[in-house]
Each structure stands twice: as structure tokens, then as C-alpha cells.
Design a protein around this motif. Structure first.
Motif, PDB file in Angstrom:
ATOM      1  N   LYS A  11      14.757 -35.442  95.716  1.00  0.00           N
ATOM      2  CA  LYS A  11      14.192 -36.454  94.816  1.00  0.00           C
ATOM      3  C   LYS A  11      13.147 -37.325  95.507  1.00  0.00           C
ATOM      4  CE  LYS A  11      17.963 -36.465  91.649  1.00  0.00           C
ATOM      5  NZ  LYS A  11      18.582 -37.140  90.572  1.00  0.00           N
ATOM      6  N   GLY A  12      12.767 -36.982  96.741  1.00  0.00           N
ATOM      7  CA  GLY A  12      11.689 -37.699  97.415  1.00  0.00           C
ATOM      8  C   GLY A  12      12.117 -38.677  98.486  1.00  0.00           C
ATOM      9  N   TYR A  13      13.413 -38.809  98.715  1.00  0.00           N
ATOM     10  CA  TYR A  13      13.875 -39.707  99.770  1.00  0.00           C
ATOM     11  C   TYR A  13      13.597 -39.083 101.130  1.00  0.00           C
ATOM     12  CZ  TYR A  13      16.543 -42.624  96.511  1.00  0.00           C
ATOM     13  OH  TYR A  13      16.902 -43.474  95.505  1.00  0.00           O
ATOM     14  N   GLY A  14      13.356 -39.922 102.111  1.00  0.00           N
ATOM     15  CA  GLY A  14      13.198 -39.479 103.481  1.00  0.00           C
ATOM     16  C   GLY A  14      14.015 -40.377 104.388  1.00  0.00           C
ATOM     17  N   LEU A  15      14.202 -39.943 105.620  1.00  0.00           N
ATOM     18  CA  LEU A  15      15.000 -40.714 106.564  1.00  0.00           C
ATOM     19  C   LEU A  15      14.146 -41.834 107.148  1.00  0.00           C
ATOM     20  CD1 LEU A  15      17.787 -40.886 107.885  1.00  0.00           C
ATOM     21  CD2 LEU A  15      16.880 -39.479 109.737  1.00  0.00           C
ATOM     22  N   THR A  16      14.602 -43.066 106.963  1.00  0.00           N
ATOM     23  CA  THR A  16      13.919 -44.240 107.493  1.00  0.00           C
ATOM     24  C   THR A  16      14.752 -44.791 108.642  1.00  0.00           C
ATOM     25  OG1 THR A  16      12.964 -44.764 105.348  1.00  0.00           O
ATOM     26  CG2 THR A  16      13.033 -46.536 106.951  1.00  0.00           C
ATOM     27  N   THR A  17      14.113 -44.990 109.771  1.00  0.00           N
ATOM     28  CA  THR A  17      14.754 -45.572 110.944  1.00  0.00           C
ATOM     29  C   THR A  17      14.027 -46.863 111.276  1.00  0.00           C
ATOM     30  OG1 THR A  17      15.261 -43.366 111.778  1.00  0.00           O
ATOM     31  CG2 THR A  17      15.405 -45.184 113.348  1.00  0.00           C
ATOM     32  N   ALA A  18      14.778 -47.957 111.393  1.00  0.00           N
ATOM     33  CA  ALA A  18      14.185 -49.261 111.703  1.00  0.00           C
ATOM     34  C   ALA A  18      14.852 -49.846 112.935  1.00  0.00           C
ATOM     35  CB  ALA A  18      14.348 -50.213 110.529  1.00  0.00           C
ATOM     36  N   GLU A  19      14.040 -50.440 113.797  1.00  0.00           N
ATOM     37  CA  GLU A  19      14.553 -51.150 114.968  1.00  0.00           C
ATOM     38  C   GLU A  19      14.259 -52.629 114.770  1.00  0.00           C
ATOM     39  OE1 GLU A  19      14.503 -50.845 119.818  1.00  0.00           O
ATOM     40  OE2 GLU A  19      12.847 -49.972 118.696  1.00  0.00           O
ATOM     41  N   PHE A  20      15.313 -53.416 114.721  1.00  0.00           N
ATOM     42  CA  PHE A  20      15.216 -54.852 114.504  1.00  0.00           C
ATOM     43  C   PHE A  20      15.276 -55.563 115.853  1.00  0.00           C
ATOM     44  CE2 PHE A  20      16.693 -53.184 110.571  1.00  0.00           C
ATOM     45  CZ  PHE A  20      16.200 -54.028 109.589  1.00  0.00           C
ATOM     46  N   PHE A  21      14.324 -56.437 116.103  1.00  0.00           N
ATOM     47  CA  PHE A  21      14.353 -57.306 117.275  1.00  0.00           C
ATOM     48  C   PHE A  21      14.697 -58.692 116.758  1.00  0.00           C
ATOM     49  CE2 PHE A  21      11.592 -53.819 118.323  1.00  0.00           C
ATOM     50  CZ  PHE A  21      11.937 -53.513 119.624  1.00  0.00           C
ATOM     51  N   LEU A  31      16.070 -61.764 123.360  1.00  0.00           N
ATOM     52  CA  LEU A  31      15.910 -60.838 122.241  1.00  0.00           C
ATOM     53  C   LEU A  31      16.919 -59.705 122.383  1.00  0.00           C
ATOM     54  CD1 LEU A  31      12.065 -60.374 121.763  1.00  0.00           C
ATOM     55  CD2 LEU A  31      13.656 -61.526 120.251  1.00  0.00           C
ATOM     56  N   ASN A  32      17.474 -59.291 121.270  1.00  0.00           N
ATOM     57  CA  ASN A  32      18.375 -58.164 121.229  1.00  0.00           C
ATOM     58  C   ASN A  32      17.848 -57.178 120.190  1.00  0.00           C
ATOM     59  OD1 ASN A  32      20.545 -56.617 121.909  1.00  0.00           O
ATOM     60  ND2 ASN A  32      22.103 -58.006 121.109  1.00  0.00           N
ATOM     61  N   THR A  33      18.354 -55.956 120.178  1.00  0.00           N
ATOM     62  CA  THR A  33      17.889 -54.969 119.205  1.00  0.00           C
ATOM     63  C   THR A  33      19.055 -54.416 118.402  1.00  0.00           C
ATOM     64  OG1 THR A  33      18.061 -53.129 120.746  1.00  0.00           O
ATOM     65  CG2 THR A  33      15.936 -54.254 120.622  1.00  0.00           C
ATOM     66  N   PHE A  34      18.722 -53.963 117.210  1.00  0.00           N
ATOM     67  CA  PHE A  34      19.676 -53.328 116.318  1.00  0.00           C
ATOM     68  C   PHE A  34      18.944 -52.184 115.628  1.00  0.00           C
ATOM     69  CE2 PHE A  34      21.476 -52.884 112.025  1.00  0.00           C
ATOM     70  CZ  PHE A  34      22.797 -52.641 112.340  1.00  0.00           C
ATOM     71  N   VAL A  35      19.540 -50.990 115.585  1.00  0.00           N
ATOM     72  CA  VAL A  35      18.909 -49.832 114.945  1.00  0.00           C
ATOM     73  C   VAL A  35      19.622 -49.549 113.632  1.00  0.00           C
ATOM     74  CG1 VAL A  35      18.374 -47.376 115.158  1.00  0.00           C
ATOM     75  CG2 VAL A  35      18.174 -48.872 117.148  1.00  0.00           C
ATOM     76  N   TRP A  36      18.833 -49.372 112.574  1.00  0.00           N
ATOM     77  CA  TRP A  36      19.333 -49.127 111.219  1.00  0.00           C
ATOM     78  C   TRP A  36      18.709 -47.832 110.711  1.00  0.00           C
ATOM     79  CZ3 TRP A  36      16.526 -48.692 106.676  1.00  0.00           C
ATOM     80  CH2 TRP A  36      17.227 -48.819 105.481  1.00  0.00           C
ATOM     81  N   GLN A  37      19.502 -46.984 110.034  1.00  0.00           N
ATOM     82  CA  GLN A  37      19.002 -45.735 109.469  1.00  0.00           C
ATOM     83  C   GLN A  37      19.589 -45.528 108.088  1.00  0.00           C
ATOM     84  OE1 GLN A  37      19.928 -42.305 111.875  1.00  0.00           O
ATOM     85  NE2 GLN A  37      17.799 -41.980 112.379  1.00  0.00           N
ATOM     86  N   ASP A  38      18.734 -45.089 107.154  1.00  0.00           N
ATOM     87  CA  ASP A  38      19.194 -44.770 105.806  1.00  0.00           C
ATOM     88  C   ASP A  38      18.117 -43.931 105.127  1.00  0.00           C
ATOM     89  OD1 ASP A  38      20.787 -44.676 103.579  1.00  0.00           O
ATOM     90  OD2 ASP A  38      20.728 -46.813 103.163  1.00  0.00           O
ATOM     91  N   TYR A  39      18.498 -43.261 104.058  1.00  0.00           N
ATOM     92  CA  TYR A  39      17.516 -42.532 103.261  1.00  0.00           C
ATOM     93  C   TYR A  39      16.841 -43.520 102.327  1.00  0.00           C
ATOM     94  CZ  TYR A  39      19.246 -38.153 105.044  1.00  0.00           C
ATOM     95  OH  TYR A  39      19.578 -37.122 105.879  1.00  0.00           O
ATOM     96  N   SER A  65      11.002 -59.315 114.945  1.00  0.00           N
ATOM     97  CA  SER A  65      10.116 -58.279 114.415  1.00  0.00           C
ATOM     98  C   SER A  65      10.939 -57.061 114.019  1.00  0.00           C
ATOM     99  CB  SER A  65       9.052 -57.887 115.446  1.00  0.00           C
ATOM    100  OG  SER A  65       9.666 -57.419 116.621  1.00  0.00           O
ATOM    101  N   VAL A  66      10.296 -56.186 113.234  1.00  0.00           N
ATOM    102  CA  VAL A  66      10.928 -54.945 112.786  1.00  0.00           C
ATOM    103  C   VAL A  66       9.922 -53.821 112.946  1.00  0.00           C
ATOM    104  CG1 VAL A  66      11.999 -53.720 110.853  1.00  0.00           C
ATOM    105  CG2 VAL A  66      12.350 -56.189 111.097  1.00  0.00           C
ATOM    106  N   LYS A  67      10.334 -52.730 113.620  1.00  0.00           N
ATOM    107  CA  LYS A  67       9.532 -51.505 113.712  1.00  0.00           C
ATOM    108  C   LYS A  67      10.266 -50.437 112.935  1.00  0.00           C
ATOM    109  CE  LYS A  67       9.303 -50.291 117.952  1.00  0.00           C
ATOM    110  NZ  LYS A  67       9.030 -49.749 119.294  1.00  0.00           N
ATOM    111  N   PHE A  68       9.539 -49.665 112.119  1.00  0.00           N
ATOM    112  CA  PHE A  68      10.222 -48.604 111.389  1.00  0.00           C
ATOM    113  C   PHE A  68       9.341 -47.376 111.262  1.00  0.00           C
ATOM    114  CE2 PHE A  68       7.971 -50.760 108.032  1.00  0.00           C
ATOM    115  CZ  PHE A  68       7.633 -49.771 107.132  1.00  0.00           C
ATOM    116  N   SER A  69      10.009 -46.249 111.060  1.00  0.00           N
ATOM    117  CA  SER A  69       9.312 -44.987 110.803  1.00  0.00           C
ATOM    118  C   SER A  69      10.027 -44.293 109.660  1.00  0.00           C
ATOM    119  CB  SER A  69       9.279 -44.108 112.055  1.00  0.00           C
ATOM    120  OG  SER A  69      10.582 -43.728 112.403  1.00  0.00           O
TER     121      SER A  69
END
Length: 89
Positions: A11-21, A31-39, A65-69
Motif C-alpha cells: 500500500k506504499g508504506y516504507g521503513l522509516t528509521t529516525a535517530e533522535f538527539f 546529548l543522548n540518542t534514541f533510534v525509532w523505526q516504523d513503517y 535534532s532528528v535525522k531520518f531516512s
């Protein structure tokens, strides 16, 4: 009822990975980091932005900040339902 991962990808979803600082609540200069992943669906990313809103409302560590792909695993044109297979000599 929730969709399976395969149904979501079709249905068009893709895997999104975000790194939260984020800043540690007790040590604001650390600063600490947290990694989040979801479709999620690009380019709007409703699930990612919903999680960011949750973080800002409920989590004490302020975001720096937040970096995502985002990566589409498959698209509807790349998938076929094969019912049977025949092989000849």
C-alpha cells in the motif's frame, strides 16, 4: 485489524528509521540518542510526526535534532502472487 508488513509495503508504506538527539533532563549539556523505526508513508510521514509530538508532550528530555531516512522495500509493480510453478525438461 492491523495490516501485515507485506500489506503495508504493497500500500506504499516504507521503513522509516529516525535517530533522535535529545538533552538529558538532569544534565542539559549532555546529548543522548534514541533510534525509532516504523513503517510510514513518505513524504508526509504521519507516524513519525505523531511520535515527535508524543515525545514533546510526554518525554522530559527536550529534543535537539532528528535525522531520518525512508526506504520503500517493494512497490505494487514489483510483487506478483504466484499460484503454481511448472518446469519442463
Amino acid at each position: 485489524m492491523e495490516m501485515t508488513e507485506t500489506e503495508m509495503m504493497l500500500k506504499g508504506y516504507g521503513l522509516t528509521t529516525a535517530e533522535f538527539f535529545y538533552h538529558m533532563p538532569d544534565y542539559v549539556h549532555v546529548l543522548n540518542t534514541f533510534v525509532w523505526q516504523d513503517y510510514d508513508i513518505a513524504p508526509d510521514h504521519p507516524r513519525l510526526f505523531k511520535f515527535i509530538e508524543f515525545w514533546q508532550d510526554k518525554i522530559e528530555g527536550p529534543l535537539h535534532s532528528v535525522k531520518f531516512s525512508h526506504r520503500k522495500m517493494i512497490s505494487p509493480g514489483e510483487w506478483r502472487n504466484v499460484v503454481g510453478e511448472f518446469s519442463l525438461h
